[in-house]
Design a protein around this motif. Structure first.
Motif, short mmCIF file in Angstrom:
data_model
loop_
_atom_site.label_atom_id
_atom_site.label_comp_id
_atom_site.label_asym_id
_atom_site.label_seq_id
_atom_site.Cartn_x
_atom_site.Cartn_y
_atom_site.Cartn_z
N TYR A 52 0.42 5.31 1.05
CA TYR A 52 -0.41 6.31 1.70
C TYR A 52 0.35 7.64 1.67
O TYR A 52 1.57 7.68 1.51
CB TYR A 52 -0.67 5.96 3.18
N PHE A 95 2.53 -0.63 14.33
CA PHE A 95 1.29 -1.36 14.56
C PHE A 95 1.16 -1.73 16.03
O PHE A 95 2.09 -2.26 16.64
CB PHE A 95 1.28 -2.62 13.69
N GLY A 100 -3.91 -9.30 1.28
CA GLY A 100 -4.69 -8.08 1.23
C GLY A 100 -5.96 -8.12 2.03
O GLY A 100 -6.79 -7.24 1.92
N TYR A 101 -6.12 -9.10 2.87
CA TYR A 101 -7.38 -9.18 3.60
C TYR A 101 -7.14 -9.40 5.07
O TYR A 101 -6.59 -10.40 5.50
CB TYR A 101 -8.23 -10.34 3.04
N SER A 102 -7.56 -8.42 5.85
CA SER A 102 -7.61 -8.54 7.31
C SER A 102 -6.31 -8.96 7.97
O SER A 102 -6.31 -9.71 8.93
CB SER A 102 -8.72 -9.51 7.73
N TYR A 103 -5.23 -8.51 7.44
CA TYR A 103 -3.95 -8.69 8.11
C TYR A 103 -3.38 -7.31 8.41
O TYR A 103 -3.57 -6.37 7.65
CB TYR A 103 -2.96 -9.47 7.26
N GLU A 104 -2.68 -7.25 9.53
CA GLU A 104 -2.13 -5.95 9.90
C GLU A 104 -1.14 -5.47 8.85
O GLU A 104 -0.40 -6.25 8.27
CB GLU A 104 -1.44 -6.03 11.27
N GLN A 105 -1.16 -4.17 8.63
CA GLN A 105 -0.25 -3.53 7.69
C GLN A 105 0.94 -2.97 8.46
O GLN A 105 0.76 -2.28 9.47
CB GLN A 105 -0.97 -2.41 6.94
N TYR A 106 2.11 -3.26 7.99
CA TYR A 106 3.34 -2.76 8.60
C TYR A 106 3.88 -1.62 7.74
O TYR A 106 4.06 -1.80 6.53
CB TYR A 106 4.37 -3.88 8.75
N PHE A 107 4.15 -0.52 8.38
CA PHE A 107 4.54 0.69 7.66
C PHE A 107 6.05 0.91 7.65
O PHE A 107 6.75 0.56 8.61
CB PHE A 107 3.87 1.91 8.30
N GLY A 108 6.51 1.50 6.58
CA GLY A 108 7.89 1.96 6.51
C GLY A 108 8.04 3.32 7.16
O GLY A 108 7.04 3.91 7.60
N PRO A 109 9.27 3.85 7.22
CA PRO A 109 9.51 5.13 7.89
C PRO A 109 9.04 6.34 7.08
O PRO A 109 8.96 7.43 7.61
CB PRO A 109 11.02 5.15 8.07
N TYR A 136 -2.96 0.43 -4.04
CA TYR A 136 -2.81 -0.88 -3.41
C TYR A 136 -2.45 -1.91 -4.47
O TYR A 136 -3.05 -1.95 -5.55
CB TYR A 136 -4.12 -1.25 -2.74
N LEU A 190 4.05 7.28 2.76
CA LEU A 190 4.27 6.07 3.55
C LEU A 190 3.90 4.84 2.75
O LEU A 190 2.87 4.82 2.07
CB LEU A 190 3.43 6.12 4.83
N TYR A 213 -7.83 -0.77 13.47
CA TYR A 213 -6.40 -0.89 13.72
C TYR A 213 -5.94 0.31 14.53
O TYR A 213 -6.34 1.45 14.26
CB TYR A 213 -5.62 -0.90 12.40
N PHE A 247 -5.12 7.04 1.75
CA PHE A 247 -4.77 5.91 0.89
C PHE A 247 -4.53 6.40 -0.54
O PHE A 247 -5.26 7.25 -1.05
CB PHE A 247 -5.91 4.90 0.92
N TYR A 276 0.84 -1.19 0.00
CA TYR A 276 0.00 0.00 0.00
C TYR A 276 0.88 1.25 0.00
O TYR A 276 1.93 1.28 0.64
CB TYR A 276 -0.87 0.06 1.27
N TYR A 297 -2.50 2.38 15.59
CA TYR A 297 -1.09 2.60 15.30
C TYR A 297 -0.57 3.74 16.17
O TYR A 297 -1.32 4.62 16.59
CB TYR A 297 -0.87 2.99 13.84
N GLY A 346 7.71 6.17 10.83
CA GLY A 346 6.52 5.53 10.29
C GLY A 346 5.56 5.13 11.39
O GLY A 346 5.76 5.43 12.56
N LEU A 347 4.52 4.44 11.01
CA LEU A 347 3.51 3.98 11.96
C LEU A 347 3.90 2.63 12.55
O LEU A 347 4.32 1.74 11.83
CB LEU A 347 2.16 3.85 11.26
N GLN A 353 -11.37 -7.07 15.35
CA GLN A 353 -12.30 -7.39 14.27
C GLN A 353 -13.69 -7.77 14.76
O GLN A 353 -14.67 -7.59 14.02
CB GLN A 353 -11.74 -8.54 13.42
N ASN A 384 -8.85 -3.85 1.47
CA ASN A 384 -8.34 -3.66 2.82
C ASN A 384 -7.58 -2.36 2.99
O ASN A 384 -6.74 -2.22 3.86
CB ASN A 384 -7.44 -4.84 3.25
#
Lengths: 114, 112
Positions: A35, B45, A98-107, A48, A91, B33, A45, A33, B35, B42-43, B50, B98
């Motif tokens: 953002y 988590f 792509g479904y219901s999993y936590e998204q981990y962000f870069g810096p 994706y 970001l 979620y 957003f 993703y 964050y 960055g963010l 849910q 998502n």
């Protein structure tokens, strides 16, 4: 393990120039993703990617913005003919799928258009 | 208007005090979620909720999602300076993408 990485961390460019921002997702994550975070708009957003499916570009603010993801891994966000309103932190995030999993962000990449 | 409303917008607490941040949506959420973001980073988590009525805890942070899945709260017990930062709630409205919609954030400062 390694997290999401982005480069450059900071980019200053002149109005009208093109810029490329890079994102390396977490290995094995199929969803990616982009953002944008700016003072006036908060976190929005942009686009994706999920595997080989057509990307969801519904968040791109104009046709000056484009992104690609090569080989299902690294992604590049390109902004053509930059404008001052493009100044923001961009970001990138990845998730296992792509479904219901936590998204981990870069810096993030802080873009300043002068 | 924001689809996700966070309150308060900012918060200053003394170290050791408890605090709560709220996130409210006008629509049912498929996923919520939380964050944390520090300036220039960055963010990070924190938690994902849910199910209606779900509650999760990690160290001194507890997040809850109400039964109607329209409101979530983040509670920090015995706050520490390391808890300072911006807390963002993000909502998944369902669909194939998502993609997350984010609240405006809550700026937390913890005074030693």
């Amino acid at each position: 393990g390694a997290g999401v990485s982005q480069s450059p961390s900071n980019k200053v460019t002149e109005k009208g120039k093109d810029v490329e921002l890079r994102c390396d997702p977490i290995s094995g994550h199929t969803a990616l993703y982009w953002y944008r975070q700016s003072l006036g708009q908060g976190l929005e957003f942009l686009i994706y990617f999920q595997g080989n499916s057509a990307p969801d570009k519904s968040g791109l603010p104009s046709d000056r913005f484009s992104a690609e993801r090569t080989g299902g891994s690294v992604s590049t966000l390109t902004i053509q003919r930059t404008q001052q309103e493009d100044s923001a932190v961009y970001l990138c995030a990845s998730s296992l799928t792509g479904y219901s999993y936590e998204q981990y962000f870069g810096p993030g990449t802080r873009l300043t258009v002068t | 208007s924001q689809e996700l409303e966070q309150s308060p917008q900012s918060l200053i607490v003394q170290e050791g005090k408890n605090l709560t941040i709220n996130c409210t949506s006008s629509k049912t959420l498929y996923g919520l979620y939380w964050y944390k973001q520090k300036y220039g980073e960055g963010l990070i988590f924190l938690m994902m909720l849910q199910k209606g009525g779900e509650e999760k805890s990690h160290e001194k942070i507890t997040a809850k999602l109400d039964e109607k899945k329209q409101q979530s709260s983040l509670h920090i017990t015995a706050s520490q300076p390391s808890h300072a930062g911006i807390y963002l709630c993000g909502a998944d409205r369902g669909g194939a993408t998502n993609k997350l919609i984010f609240g405006t954030g809550t700026l937390l400062a913890v005074q030693p």
